[in-house]
Design a protein around this motif. Structure first.
Motif, PDB file in Angstrom:
ATOM      1  N   ALA A 138       0.813  -1.219   0.000  1.00 56.97           N
ATOM      2  CA  ALA A 138       0.000   0.000   0.000  1.00 56.97           C
ATOM      3  C   ALA A 138       0.846   1.269   0.000  1.00 56.97           C
ATOM      4  O   ALA A 138       0.477   2.267  -0.644  1.00 56.97           O
ATOM      5  CB  ALA A 138      -0.932  -0.005   1.209  1.00 56.97           C
ATOM      6  N   VAL A 139       1.975   1.271   0.710  1.00 63.42           N
ATOM      7  CA  VAL A 139       2.808   2.480   0.786  1.00 63.42           C
ATOM      8  C   VAL A 139       3.295   2.924  -0.590  1.00 63.42           C
ATOM      9  O   VAL A 139       3.232   4.123  -0.920  1.00 63.42           O
ATOM     10  CB  VAL A 139       3.980   2.252   1.763  1.00 63.42           C
ATOM     11  N   PRO A 140       3.824   2.016  -1.454  1.00 62.36           N
ATOM     12  CA  PRO A 140       4.240   2.487  -2.787  1.00 62.36           C
ATOM     13  C   PRO A 140       3.094   3.116  -3.578  1.00 62.36           C
ATOM     14  O   PRO A 140       3.317   4.102  -4.307  1.00 62.36           O
ATOM     15  CB  PRO A 140       4.734   1.205  -3.467  1.00 62.36           C
ATOM     16  N   LEU A 141       1.884   2.585  -3.440  1.00 65.94           N
ATOM     17  CA  LEU A 141       0.748   3.199  -4.132  1.00 65.94           C
ATOM     18  C   LEU A 141       0.506   4.615  -3.626  1.00 65.94           C
ATOM     19  O   LEU A 141       0.267   5.547  -4.414  1.00 65.94           O
ATOM     20  CB  LEU A 141      -0.512   2.355  -3.932  1.00 65.94           C
ATOM     21  N   MET A 180      -5.954  -1.705  -1.012  1.00 67.39           N
ATOM     22  CA  MET A 180      -4.750  -2.514  -1.169  1.00 67.39           C
ATOM     23  C   MET A 180      -4.244  -3.017   0.181  1.00 67.39           C
ATOM     24  O   MET A 180      -3.717  -4.141   0.272  1.00 67.39           O
ATOM     25  CB  MET A 180      -3.660  -1.703  -1.880  1.00 67.39           C
ATOM     26  N   VAL A 181      -4.369  -2.209   1.226  1.00 63.50           N
ATOM     27  CA  VAL A 181      -3.970  -2.668   2.558  1.00 63.50           C
ATOM     28  C   VAL A 181      -4.720  -3.945   2.915  1.00 63.50           C
ATOM     29  O   VAL A 181      -4.128  -4.933   3.384  1.00 63.50           O
ATOM     30  CB  VAL A 181      -4.235  -1.578   3.619  1.00 63.50           C
ATOM     31  N   LEU A 182      -6.013  -3.949   2.672  1.00 66.48           N
ATOM     32  CA  LEU A 182      -6.836  -5.113   3.016  1.00 66.48           C
ATOM     33  C   LEU A 182      -6.531  -6.304   2.114  1.00 66.48           C
ATOM     34  O   LEU A 182      -6.320  -7.427   2.587  1.00 66.48           O
ATOM     35  CB  LEU A 182      -8.314  -4.741   2.918  1.00 66.48           C
ATOM     36  N   LEU A 183      -6.488  -6.073   0.798  1.00 70.80           N
ATOM     37  CA  LEU A 183      -6.267  -7.188  -0.132  1.00 70.80           C
ATOM     38  C   LEU A 183      -4.876  -7.794   0.030  1.00 70.80           C
ATOM     39  O   LEU A 183      -4.714  -9.022  -0.018  1.00 70.80           O
ATOM     40  CB  LEU A 183      -6.460  -6.706  -1.573  1.00 70.80           C
ATOM     41  N   ALA A 184      -3.863  -6.954   0.220  1.00 71.50           N
ATOM     42  CA  ALA A 184      -2.501  -7.470   0.373  1.00 71.50           C
ATOM     43  C   ALA A 184      -2.358  -8.266   1.659  1.00 71.50           C
ATOM     44  O   ALA A 184      -1.635  -9.277   1.700  1.00 71.50           O
ATOM     45  CB  ALA A 184      -1.501  -6.311   0.358  1.00 71.50           C
TER      46      ALA A 184
END
Length: 675
Positions: free
Chosen positions: A54-57, A442-446
């Protein structure tokens, strides 16, 4: 009339089947792959994955370059998937080395993007190299996967200019995962190795607790000891190979592992007594496990009952010696026998591995198999207009990994997992607006990737699919239109793998259990000869003979562990392969019992029993080699046709070994009519 039968499965529990199953019931091999594993969720990995992707996004949106952020997240995804080791030094290799191969792959793919048949030729060559290096080991297998995976992505997606931008961004994502992983090193740098050694002690305590009791509990726990010892030795010796000089902490852990071996050897002798051990014995071993994990030192205080018999004397002596070494503050760094031999230098091992790979028939066969499937996939999408065509080759790459399990079941499970993941992906792409909302999603999916990966391949595929689709949408901005082509391409890739990577190869239609079991039986024959060979006559000779015997025993148990892994893999194959594999299972157990009986006999000789004569040792070794020859020739145990068993001398220390050999022959010839 419905009939009922009971058969043994590897867990040792009975499985009941009734006549014919319901016509709508899924086959057993498919249900096995769809049944979630009971493995615990790695919460640290869950948190790390959510942050890493999530951070790179977020950074990409902040600098108004979402494509760059998506590429960094894609590199982080490969790092999350590859972070499977416990020891930190192994995690560096597992994450960093595949990133280097991935950078090479995406660079080559980018250079041939849009070049049609040149891309087909280059990706086919990459697939050949990827398949061959995958046979070297775990790190090489993941590296080969990343080389081909990123090569396919580079050849199938338009990448930012100049050509080196994509390799740099993808590598940055993997290194970001590595940096997050290493944050805990100062606090628990030695904990994985120490925990592995303690786990071996606890597994042995469970085995000693079950020794002499009824049922399959002892066999199950002895297998856990083998697995725990393998993992502990791999971690400690692997780390020691990278340390210059003699590290006191590593010397101590290695000494603690070595003194466990006499206790492991004494366990089969205790089990053959058919009488449970005193509860103080496994309790003392668990106390030693706690001392290992906590790094405690001091004077050992053991409250053990007086030993009664040869096996109990062996356990008592081994346990008291282990307590002394475990609690010793500073073992002699020059008096620690590595038993398995200290690993050679890294450059030597790499050179040997490359040489073995180049001259290995299996390595070339798998490389050609993978190259054929990738070549067909790329040729198909070059001739036929297929949306999102690179997904076809990506599916082939993920499915055709024999070290990951059955090719057939993986193809089916990937199709099912993809379908499940597409349900989530469709909801995300349809309802979540592109932009900053992608970050919390993305945090949740990753976070689901490591949580689902431990549950099984289908679950891992279902978790990875929406993540890759979301990242792909940030690169190509196709939104919901990605969903249908993703499913179609996955099904095409699975079909190519099933036909060109499975059905066309004769080795897919038979299990390798027989061949591997035959090698193990041959090793058992050598173990018998080494265990009861002639007395060397000198102290140095005795030490060398003991080390050779321990190495032979450990090699056998490692081989048997490999046979069990192959057995588990074969059970996921459709009939008739899975059924043929199941037929070998009783003989696998019989060979394990032969090795246990040999170890127990050696322990009895060490503690006063009369050693066997050389003629008897030679006869048993020849019987084992004859069994191995039969296993290699036969497709099923019923085709072994073993010779008539020799008479058993009940007074000999090798009498239990003879009895186990007779039992193995009975399994091979239940009618007793073999010549």
């Amino acid at each position: 009339m419905s009939t009922e039968r009971t058969e043994e499965i590897p867990s040792g529990r009975a499985r009941h089947t009734r006549g014919r199953s319901h016509p709508l019931t899924p086959p057993a091999w498919l249900l096995k792959g769809l049944r979630p594993s009971a493995a615990p969720i790695p919460w640290a990995a869950v948190l790390r994955a959510g942050i890493a992707l999530a951070v790179p996004l977020a950074v990409g949106f902040a600098i108004d370059e979402p494509e760059y952020g998506a590429l960094v997240s894609m590199g982080a995804l490969s790092g999350v998937i590859g972070d499977t080791a416990d020891a930190y030094r192994m995690r560096i290799l597992n994450i960093a080395v595949p990133q280097l191969f991935g950078a090479v792959g995406v660079a080559l793919g980018t250079l041939v993007f849009g070049h049609g048949w040149l891309a087909v030729a280059v990706l086919t060559l990459i697939a050949l190299v990827s398949g061959m290096i995958s046979s070297i080991g775990t790190v090489a297998s993941v590296s080969g996967l990343m080389l081909l995976l990123y090569g396919v992505v580079g050849a199938g997606l338009p990448m930012p200019e100049p050509w080196w931008t994509a390799p740099l961004l993808l590598s940055t994502g993997g290194l970001f995962v590595l940096a997050l992983t290493l944050l805990g090193w100062p606090l628990r740098g030695r904990q994985p190795e120490r925990a592995a050694v303690a786990a071996a002690y606890r597994a042995l305590a469970d085995t000693l607790e079950a020794a002499g009791g009824p049922g399959p509990a002892y066999e199950e726990r002895r297998q856990q000891v083998t697995q725990a010892l393998n993992e502990a030795y791999d971690l400690v010796l692997g780390r020691r190979a990278r340390v210059h000089g003699r590290s006191p902490s590593l010397v101590r852990m290695l000494a603690q592992l070595n003194v466990l071996i006499p206790l492991v050897e004494a366990a089969p002798a205790a089990h053959l007594r058919q009488r449970p051990l005193a509860p103080e014995i496994p309790a003392a071993v668990r106390e030693l496990a706690a001392a290992v994990e906590e790094g405690r030192t001091g004077t050992p205080v053991l409250d053990l009952p007086p030993p009664d018999g040869q096996s109990e004397r062996a356990i008592d002596a081994a346990l008291r010696h282990a307590a002394t070494i475990v609690l010793l503050a500073d073992p002699d760094p020059y008096n620690v026998d590595d038993r398995l031999g200290r690993p050679a230098a890294l450059r030597v091992r790499v050179r040997r591995a490359v040489r073995d790979m180049m001259f290995s028939e299996a390595s070339w066969r798998y490389g050609l198999r993978l190259a054929l499937c990738i070549g067909l996939a790329q040729a198909l999408v070059s001739v036929v207009e297929i949306e999102r065509s690179y997904w076809v080759a990506l599916t082939v790459t993920f499915v055709l990994k024999p070290d990951f399990g059955s090719v057939f079941s993986r193809a089916v499970l990937r199709a099912l997992g993809t379908a499940g993941g597409l349900v989530v992906a469709a909801a995300v792409l349809a309802e979540v607006p592109r932009g900053w909302w992608d970050v919390p999603v993305m945090v949740l999916l990753a976070a689901l990737i490591p949580a689902f990966s431990v549950k099984g391949y289908a679950f891992q595929t279902a978790a990875i699919t929406p993540v890759i689709l979301l990242l792909s949408d940030l690169l190509n901005h196709q939104g919901f239109d990605l969903v249908r082509p993703r499913l179609l391409d996955s099904l095409i890739g699975c079909a190519i793998t099933l036909v060109a990577g499975y059905l066309l190869w004769p080795e897919s239609w038979h299990t390798r259990i027989g061949d591997r079991l035959a090698d193990t039986v041959d090793d058992a024959a050598r173990y018998v000869e080494r265990a009861f060979g002639a007395d060397p006559g000198t102290e140095a000779g005795l030490r060398a003979a003991r080390t050779a015997r321990l190495q032979a025993r450990r090699r056998i148990y490692r081989d048997l562990s490999g046979v069990r892994s192959e057995f588990q893999r074969a059970l996921t194959e459709p009939p008739p392969t899975g059924e043929r594999a199941a037929a070998w299972w009783p003989l696998v157990v019989a060979v394990e019992r032969i090795v246990d009986a040999t170890t127990a006999a050696r322990v009895r000789v060490n503690h006063g029993a009369q050693p066997p004569g050389p003629e008897e040792v030679a006869a048993i070794a020849e019987d084992l080699r004859g069994l191995a020859r039969g296993v290699r020739r036969a497709h099923t145990p019923a085709q072994l046709h073993p010779p008539t068993p020799p008479p058993v001398d009940e007074s000999s220390v090798l009498s239990p070994v003879r009895q186990e050999l007779t039992a193995a022959r009975a399994i091979a010839d239940p009618t007793g009519k073999a010549p």
